[in-house]
Design an enzyme around this catalytic site. Sequence first.
Site, short mmCIF file in Angstrom:
data_model
loop_
_atom_site.label_atom_id
_atom_site.label_comp_id
_atom_site.label_asym_id
_atom_site.label_seq_id
_atom_site.Cartn_x
_atom_site.Cartn_y
_atom_site.Cartn_z
NE ARG A 158 25.97 11.74 31.34
CZ ARG A 158 24.64 11.73 31.31
NH1 ARG A 158 23.96 12.45 32.19
NH2 ARG A 158 23.98 11.02 30.44
NE ARG B 63 25.38 16.45 30.52
CZ ARG B 63 24.38 15.58 30.42
NH1 ARG B 63 23.22 15.84 30.99
NH2 ARG B 63 24.54 14.46 29.76
NE ARG C 47 23.29 10.18 25.87
CZ ARG C 47 23.73 11.25 26.53
NH1 ARG C 47 24.92 11.76 26.23
NH2 ARG C 47 23.00 11.79 27.47
NE ARG D 68 16.04 6.89 29.55
CZ ARG D 68 16.90 7.88 29.54
NH1 ARG D 68 17.44 8.27 28.43
NH2 ARG D 68 17.27 8.45 30.66
CE LYS E 223 15.77 12.69 30.03
NZ LYS E 223 16.65 13.15 28.95
P1 AP5 Z 1 20.36 18.20 31.38
O1 AP5 Z 1 19.34 18.84 32.27
O2 AP5 Z 1 21.49 17.49 32.00
O3 AP5 Z 1 19.64 17.31 30.27
P2 AP5 Z 1 19.04 15.84 30.38
O4 AP5 Z 1 17.81 15.80 29.52
O5 AP5 Z 1 18.89 15.43 31.81
O6 AP5 Z 1 20.21 15.06 29.66
P3 AP5 Z 1 20.86 13.65 29.96
O7 AP5 Z 1 22.07 13.58 29.08
O8 AP5 Z 1 21.09 13.45 31.42
O9 AP5 Z 1 19.73 12.72 29.44
P4 AP5 Z 1 19.83 11.24 29.05
O10 AP5 Z 1 18.40 10.87 29.05
O11 AP5 Z 1 20.56 10.95 27.79
O12 AP5 Z 1 20.78 10.64 30.16
P5 AP5 Z 1 20.52 9.77 31.46
O13 AP5 Z 1 21.55 10.09 32.43
O14 AP5 Z 1 19.11 9.81 31.91
O15 AP5 Z 1 20.92 19.38 30.44
C1 AP5 Z 1 21.95 19.15 29.52
C2 AP5 Z 1 22.87 20.41 29.44
O16 AP5 Z 1 22.13 21.51 28.91
C3 AP5 Z 1 23.41 20.89 30.79
O17 AP5 Z 1 24.70 21.39 30.61
C4 AP5 Z 1 22.45 22.00 31.20
O18 AP5 Z 1 23.12 22.93 32.00
C5 AP5 Z 1 22.06 22.59 29.86
N1 AP5 Z 1 20.67 23.04 29.81
C6 AP5 Z 1 19.59 22.39 30.32
N2 AP5 Z 1 18.47 23.09 30.05
C7 AP5 Z 1 18.87 24.19 29.34
C8 AP5 Z 1 18.17 25.29 28.75
N3 AP5 Z 1 16.82 25.38 28.81
N4 AP5 Z 1 18.89 26.23 28.08
C9 AP5 Z 1 20.23 26.11 27.98
N5 AP5 Z 1 20.95 25.12 28.52
C10 AP5 Z 1 20.28 24.17 29.19
O19 AP5 Z 1 20.77 8.27 30.86
C11 AP5 Z 1 22.08 7.89 30.48
C12 AP5 Z 1 22.07 6.46 29.96
O20 AP5 Z 1 21.54 5.57 30.98
C13 AP5 Z 1 21.21 6.20 28.73
O21 AP5 Z 1 21.88 6.53 27.53
C14 AP5 Z 1 20.98 4.67 28.88
O22 AP5 Z 1 22.11 3.94 28.49
C15 AP5 Z 1 20.82 4.50 30.39
N6 AP5 Z 1 19.40 4.62 30.80
C16 AP5 Z 1 18.84 5.58 31.58
N7 AP5 Z 1 17.52 5.38 31.73
C17 AP5 Z 1 17.23 4.23 31.02
C18 AP5 Z 1 16.02 3.52 30.77
N8 AP5 Z 1 14.82 3.92 31.26
N9 AP5 Z 1 16.09 2.42 29.99
C19 AP5 Z 1 17.27 1.99 29.48
N10 AP5 Z 1 18.45 2.63 29.67
C20 AP5 Z 1 18.42 3.75 30.44
#
Ligand code: AP5
Length: 210
Positions: A156, A123, A167, A84, A13
Site C-alpha cells: 500500500r 505488509r 498515521r 476514529r 484490525k
Molecule cells: P492489518 O490487520 O492489516 O492491520 P490494520 O490495523 O487493519 O492496519 P491498517 O493499515 O489497515 O489500518 P488503518 O486503520 O491505518 O488503515 P485503513 O485501511 O482502515 O495488519 C497489518 C500487518 O501486520 C499485516 O501484514 C498483517 O499480516 C500483520 N499482522 C496483523 N496482526 C499481526 C499479529 N498479531 N502478529 C504479527 N503480524 C500481524 O484506513 C486507511 C486510511 O483511510 C486512513 O489513513 C484514512 O485516511 C482513511 N480512513 C479510514 N477510515 C476513516 C475514518 N473513519 N475517518 C477518516 N478517515 C478514514
Amino acid sequence: MNLVLLGAPGSGKGTQGEVLSQHYNLKKIALGDILREERSEGTSLGNKVKKYMEEGVLVPDDIIKEVMGNKIQDNGFLIDGFPRNINQAKMLEDILAEKKLELNAVIYLDVSEDTIVRRLTGRRICSKCGALYHVVNMPSKEEGKCDKCGAELIMRKDDKEDTVRKRWEVFMGNTHALIDYYSKKNLLMKADGNLDKDRVFNIIRENLSR
Ligand code: AP5
C-alpha cells in the site's frame, strides 16, 4: 452481536476482522477497504478521498458520514476503522439510534509504534482478492504471489515508513481519545495486539464469551 474494532494503523484490525467476522458470522464493514475500492473504481468519492489517504490523515467527517450512512442496516456487524474520533463516535450513536440497534463491545487492539512500523512496512496485499501477508510474519509460499489466487502481491502507498509514522501521530491525536470514551461507557475490551494473531484472536474470543 455488534462490534467495533479500534486500534492504531497496523494493530491487526483487518486481520482480526476477517477471522472474527467468519467465526461469529458477522457482516464486516471495513471503512478503509470501502474507500480504497471507491478509489480503484475512480468514483467521485474515490477521487475526493485519495489525497487524504495517501497523506495518512483522516478523511473529513462529512465525507465519512456520507459513506457510513447506509452501511449499517441490521444486527450482526463488525466495523473496522470507524469511528476514529469523538465526532464519528457520536455519528455512530445517531446511526444506531435511528435503526434501533446497540453496540455490544469495542475491541481495542493495543500495539506499540515500533510494532506497527515493522508490520506495515512489511505488509503485502493481494492485488486481486485482498488477502493479507507479511514478508516476515506471514509470507506467501511463492514470493510476490498470492497463495489463494496467484495474483501479484503489492505494497500500500501509505505503508511507506514516513506515512506510517504520520498515521501513528493521527491515531494518537484523534482516535486514542476513544479508548477513554468507550471505557466510560463500559464497552471497551482491550487485547494486547503485539501478540501473535492466533493468541490475539483467542483473547478476544474468551472475553466475548464472558
Ligand atoms: P492489518 O490487520 O492489516 O492491520 P490494520 O490495523 O487493519 O492496519 P491498517 O493499515 O489497515 O489500518 P488503518 O486503520 O491505518 O488503515 P485503513 O485501511 O482502515 O495488519 C497489518 C500487518 O501486520 C499485516 O501484514 C498483517 O499480516 C500483520 N499482522 C496483523 N496482526 C499481526 C499479529 N498479531 N502478529 C504479527 N503480524 C500481524 O484506513 C486507511 C486510511 O483511510 C486512513 O489513513 C484514512 O485516511 C482513511 N480512513 C479510514 N477510515 C476513516 C475514518 N473513519 N475517518 C477518516 N478517515 C478514514
